[in-house]
Design a protein around this motif. Structure first.
Motif, PDB file in Angstrom:
ATOM      1  N   CYS A 178      10.579  -3.007  -1.332  1.00 34.14           N
ATOM      2  CA  CYS A 178      10.772  -3.187   0.111  1.00 34.14           C
ATOM      3  C   CYS A 178      12.098  -3.898   0.399  1.00 34.14           C
ATOM      4  O   CYS A 178      12.380  -4.963  -0.164  1.00 34.14           O
ATOM      5  CB  CYS A 178       9.612  -3.988   0.694  1.00 34.14           C
ATOM      6  N   CYS A 181      11.036  -7.505   2.340  1.00 36.78           N
ATOM      7  CA  CYS A 181      10.331  -8.598   1.650  1.00 36.78           C
ATOM      8  C   CYS A 181      10.488  -8.536   0.135  1.00 36.78           C
ATOM      9  O   CYS A 181      10.100  -9.465  -0.563  1.00 36.78           O
ATOM     10  CB  CYS A 181       8.844  -8.595   2.030  1.00 36.78           C
ATOM     11  N   CYS A 193       6.314  -4.651   6.791  1.00 40.97           N
ATOM     12  CA  CYS A 193       7.685  -4.879   7.280  1.00 40.97           C
ATOM     13  C   CYS A 193       8.191  -3.698   8.101  1.00 40.97           C
ATOM     14  O   CYS A 193       9.376  -3.635   8.441  1.00 40.97           O
ATOM     15  CB  CYS A 193       8.640  -5.088   6.103  1.00 40.97           C
TER      16      CYS A 193
HETATM   17 ZN   LIG Z   1       7.958  -5.534   2.929  1.00 41.07          ZN
END
Ligand SMILES: [Zn+2]
Length: 244
Positions: A160, A163, A184
């Motif tokens: 990701c 994050c 996210c």
């Molecule tokens: Zn994430």
């Protein structure tokens, strides 16, 4: 006036006057440059026939006062003749040349970008036509993906981008710099996992393998991911690509 010799690929040719054309070139020595070829439109001009988009030539460029050089001599290195015998190949080459034109900065030579463009045109000149439109040819998408790397724009695809987690990646955020997880994903574009995997493959594998890396059903998704990155970071929307 200073002059230099360089290998070059013609990206675009625009009629400038009755006899002259202005060329956009990517050169090995100077990166992308513009130059006028005087007399190239005359039927008697040997140079004119050589300076078509997609050809690889050796040129001598005389530097002018502004950004526009003057081409005084050109000799053919590779006409990429195979591009001219099949509509699909010529269209695919057009997509690649437009991408180079819009993505590569002026006067910044890059050996990587140079070799990528040479390799792409070599492969396209003898490639069979895959099904679907030329802009979704895996070689076109592969060249574009690798140009993102050369330009320092390669998105994060393996984890990701917000994050850093290894959760399933369900969306793409050009602002965050790549694929993002469901937590996210606010404001990000939904994305097919196949398109992410195909783009990651194009980045990591040799260009010649591109046709095996992009399933036909994922090609439009890859094009869209590349388009989102170009729009976010360069403000570029390719004319040859589908609108975002
Ligand atoms: Zn994430």
């Amino acid at each position: 006036m200073a002059a230099y010799d360089t290998e070059a690929i013609v990206l675009r040719s625009i009629r400038y006057s009755e006899a002259d054309v202005v060329l956009a070139l990517t050169t090995r020595e100077r990166g992308r440059v513009s130059a006028i070829a005087k007399g190239a439109r005359r039927t008697t001009s040997k140079m004119g026939g050589r300076l078509q988009p997609g050809v690889r030539v050796q040129v001598t460029i005389h530097e002018g006062r502004g950004d526009l050089g003057t081409i005084r001599a050109a000799s053919m290195i590779d006409a990429h003749a195979g591009l001219w015998v099949a509509g699909h190949r010529l269209q695919a080459a057009g997509c690649v040349l437009e991408t180079a034109m819009r993505v590569m900065p002026e006067n910044e030579p890059s050996e990587e970008a140079w070799h990528l463009l040479v390799r792409t045109l070599d492969l396209l000149a003898r490639a069979p036509a895959p099904p679907g439109p030329a802009r979704l040819d895996p070689l076109v998408l592969g060249c574009q993906a690798k140009l993102l790397i050369v330009s320092g724009l390669m998105p994060v695809l393996g984890s990701c981008a917000r994050c850093g987690g290894a959760h399933p990646l369900v969306a793409f955020s050009p602002v965050a710099g790549g694929a993002v997880c469901a937590d996210c994903g606010a404001g990000a574009e939904p994305v097919e996992p196949g398109a992410l995997a195909a783009l990651a493959g194009l980045v990591g594998r040799p260009l010649a393998e591109a046709p095996d890396l992009v399933p036909a059903g994922d090609a439009a998704g890859v094009e869209r991911l590349i388009g989102l990155v170009l729009r976010e970071h360069l403000g570029v929307q390719l004319r040859s690509a589908a609108p975002l």
